[in-house]
Each structure stands twice: as structure tokens, then as C-alpha cells.
Write an enzyme that holds these catalytic residues in place. Structure first.
Site, PDB file in Angstrom:
ATOM      1  NE  ARG A 107      39.940  35.950  39.990  1.00  0.00           N
ATOM      2  CZ  ARG A 107      38.988  36.706  39.448  1.00  0.00           C
ATOM      3  NH1 ARG A 107      39.108  38.017  39.430  1.00  0.00           N
ATOM      4  NH2 ARG A 107      37.916  36.166  38.920  1.00  0.00           N
ATOM      5  CG  HIS A 134      37.073  32.825  34.939  1.00  0.00           C
ATOM      6  ND1 HIS A 134      36.901  32.385  36.234  1.00  0.00           N
ATOM      7  CD2 HIS A 134      36.584  34.101  34.918  1.00  0.00           C
ATOM      8  CE1 HIS A 134      36.351  33.332  36.955  1.00  0.00           C
ATOM      9  NE2 HIS A 134      36.144  34.379  36.188  1.00  0.00           N
ATOM     10  CD  GLN A 137      31.771  34.627  34.468  1.00  0.00           C
ATOM     11  OE1 GLN A 137      32.274  35.271  35.379  1.00  0.00           O
ATOM     12  NE2 GLN A 137      30.488  34.722  34.163  1.00  0.00           N
ATOM     13  CG  ASP A 225      36.367  38.896  29.075  1.00  0.00           C
ATOM     14  OD1 ASP A 225      35.981  39.848  29.779  1.00  0.00           O
ATOM     15  OD2 ASP A 225      37.143  38.015  29.500  1.00  0.00           O
ATOM     16  CB  CYS A 266      32.736  37.003  32.474  1.00  0.00           C
ATOM     17  SG  CYS A 266      34.292  37.799  32.063  1.00  0.00           S
ATOM     18  NE  ARG A 294      31.767  33.313  38.879  1.00  0.00           N
ATOM     19  CZ  ARG A 294      32.900  34.021  38.928  1.00  0.00           C
ATOM     20  NH1 ARG A 294      33.035  35.092  38.180  1.00  0.00           N
ATOM     21  NH2 ARG A 294      33.924  33.634  39.686  1.00  0.00           N
TER      22      ARG A 294
HETATM   23  N1   CP Z   1      33.929  37.675  36.130  1.00  0.00           N
HETATM   24  C1   CP Z   1      34.770  37.762  37.184  1.00  0.00           C
HETATM   25  O1   CP Z   1      35.521  36.831  37.473  1.00  0.00           O
HETATM   26  O2   CP Z   1      34.678  38.905  37.905  1.00  0.00           O
HETATM   27  P1   CP Z   1      35.721  39.395  39.015  1.00  0.00           P
HETATM   28  O3   CP Z   1      37.046  39.626  38.333  1.00  0.00           O
HETATM   29  O4   CP Z   1      35.118  40.652  39.570  1.00  0.00           O
HETATM   30  O5   CP Z   1      35.839  38.313  40.053  1.00  0.00           O
END
Ligand code: CP
Length: 308
Positions: A107, A134, A137, A225, A266, A294
Site C-alpha cells: 500500500r 484500489h 477493494q 467514499d 469501502c 476483502r
Molecule cells: N477499505 C480499506 O482499504 O480499508 P483500510 O484503509 O482500513 O485498509
């Protein structure tokens, strides 16, 4: 090398096989304890590096649990505590990590970092979120929609709010899975045109509609979001809130969508900002199913990455 970098970079057949595999992986657990391993252990004797240059709850925990359930081991690495955060190149980091681990999930901020990691690693690399996309997700979201409703092909998905990295992966998915996508939000926060053009080129309808009420008409799924993403400047908060308030997903807006339209987010959410509690906790909300999925979707992605 089977990297999972983005939904538009993965073939339609492979994406479909991952969703079907995720459903099978989930069903096969048969309610066993979360710490118990699966019957199938494709990550047995495998070590997985999980690198985070940004905060995370879902991605971190779901990848960690998923690897363990599939028989592997993890190391969770903070970018700032690695030499990567102190001047070592991404390429050198990728080459070194490839000598120790079998799979890398990262990430990060810039898409270029992900791509440089993938170009230089000799093990598969998974995109756990960049400023641009992403994909993990949205694989979980497709799994969730299909569990609740059935095939997503031909359905109408509406995104209300900021045209951010999560929207971008929805646009990639629209082209690959064959659903229509409408963006409603202020012009200043439109998604990059390339995401829209690419999906349209694959034959799906992608629209921009400034009126959120018109946008959600006929929607099978409404998504939003947080209004300020992790990579946005905190100073932009007030301006963004003012711009995005008309696009809040509330019961009034949901009343214009199909009666059985699902609501997704998400997470993490800023409750009563981008969506009201009534919607988030309402009968059409599947936000916690998305979060659970997830785990199952990423297990399928990791399994795919390690299949020759
Ligand atoms: N939706 C998501 O990626 O959550 P986090 O940022 O908690 O990993």
C-alpha cells in the site's frame, strides 16, 4: 510473473476465476474458527511481506488473516521503518525482498512506486491501494454484489462523491465485468478522463450526471467514499465538504434508486458526512459484508498470483 496491479491489467477470464474462487474459498470454511486453517493450503511454506506506507485496518488484517488461513506466514512492514522510507530505492527494495519472501503486497502513495516494485521483484506483487486505484477493494465489492444480487453484468452502479482511487477501480471493473457506471459529483472532483474513456471503449455505458437524484434513478448499487482521502491535503477539508455535501448518500437520495439497490462504502467512513447512519446501518447496506469479503477475495487473488 502474475502480479495483481489493477483490474484493467488482469484478463476478464482471470478476474472471473478469482471471483468464483473467492466464493468457493468462503463457502469451504463452513463457519470454522477464524484462526483455523483452510483444508486447501496454497500458501503452505510461503512467506508474504505486507508493506504499508499509509494507515490501514481492513487491508492489513484481512491480508494477514488470509495468508495464515492458507498456511503461510506474514511480515507486516511499515514503509517509514524500512530503508525504503530513508532513501533506498524501490527497485533495490524489490530485489532484496524477493530473496526473502514469496509474495509482496504494498500500500503506497504513488502508482510509480507500485510499478517499480513490480518491475524489479521476482515474486508477485499485489496493489493494496495507491493514490490512483484500489483493486482489491473492488474485487471484494464485486463478490459482495454477486452474493446478494447475482451477476453484476448489465447492472447500474452509481458513485456519488469524489472521483477518487476507489472510483477508478470501479471504472476498471465496469469495463471488465460489463456493468454500467454513473459518476455524480462536483466537476472539480471528476475522475481522470482516462478511466471513463477506457471503460467506454470496452462497450459499457459510463455517464457523468451532476444531479445526484437523476443519477441514482434505476441504480442497482449506490456507492460512496470518504470526502477527504488519505493523500488529500487536510487544508482541503472545508472546501471539499462544501462541494460534496449535495452528494451525501442519505435516505432521501436512496429513495430514488431501485427499491432493492444495495449501498456500499469501502470504509473507513465519516458517518453522517458522505453517508448518513440511516443508510449505513439500513436494510440495503452491505458495508460489513464488503469488509469481510476483502478476506475471501484477497485469498483468491493471492492463490491466483502463486499459480503457474
Ligand atoms: N477499505 C480499506 O482499504 O480499508 P483500510 O484503509 O482500513 O485498509
Amino acid at each position: 510473473m502474475k502480479h495483481f496491479l489493477d483490474i484493467n491489467k488482469t484478463s476478464v477470464d482471470d478476474l472471473r476465476s478469482m471471483i468464483d474462487s473467492a466464493k468457493a474459498i468462503k463457502n469451504a470454511r463452513n463457519g470454522r474458527p477464524k484462526g483455523a486453517q483452510d483444508d486447501d493450503l496454497p500458501l503452505k511454506d510461503h512467506m508474504v511481506a505486507l508493506i504499508f506506507e499509509k494507515p490501514s485496518t481492513r487491508t492489513r488484517v484481512s491480508f494477514d488473516v488470509g495468508v495464515r488461513q492458507m498456511g503461510g506466514q506474514t511480515m507486516v512492514l511499515s514503509g517509514s521503518e524500512m530503508q525504503l522510507g530513508h532513501g533506498e530505492t524501490v527497485a533495490d527494495t524489490a530485489k532484496v525482498l524477493s530473496r526473502y519472501v514469496d509474495l509482496i503486497m504494498i500500500r503506497t502513495f504513488e502508482e510509480a512506486t507500485l510499478l517499480e516494485m513490480a518491475e524489479n521483484a521476482t515474486v508477485p506483487v499485489i496493489n493494496g491501494l495507491t493514490n490512483r486505484t484500489h483493486p482489491c477493494q473492488i474485487m471484494a465489492d464485486i463478490l459482495t454484489f454477486e452474493e446478494k444480487v447475482g451477476p453484476i453484468a448489465g447492472k447500474k452502479v452509481v458513485w456519488s462523491g469524489d472521483g477518487n482511487n476507489v472510483f477508478a477501480s470501479f471504472a476498471h471493473a465496469a469495463g471488465q465485468f460489463g456493468f454500467d457506471l454513473t459518476f455524480t459529483g462536483p466537476q472539480t472532483l471528476d475522475p481522470e478522463q482516462v478511466f471513463i474513456d477506457e471503460a467506454r471503449a470496452k462497450g459499457v455505458k459510463v455517464e457523468i450526471e451532476r444531479d445526484p437524484v437523476k443519477a441514482v434513478q434505476g441504480a442497482d448499487l449506490v456507492v460512496t467514499d470518504t470526502w477527504v482521502s488519505m493523500h488529500d491535503a487536510p487544508s482541503a477539508r472545508e472546501r471539499r465538504h462544501n462541494q460534496l455535501r449535495p452528494f451525501q448518500v442519505n435516505e432521501e437520495l436512496m429513495s430514488h434508486a431501485n427499491d432493492d439497490a444495495l449501498f456500499m462504502h469501502c470504509l473507513p467512513a465519516h458517518r453522517n458526512e458522505e453517508a448518513t447512519n440511516a443508510v449505513m446501518d439500513g436494510p440495503n447496506s452491505v458495508i460489513f459484508d464488503e469488509a469481510e469479503n476483502r478476506l475471501h477475495a484477497q485469498k483468491a487473488i493471492m492463490k491466483w498470483c502463486l499459480q503457474n
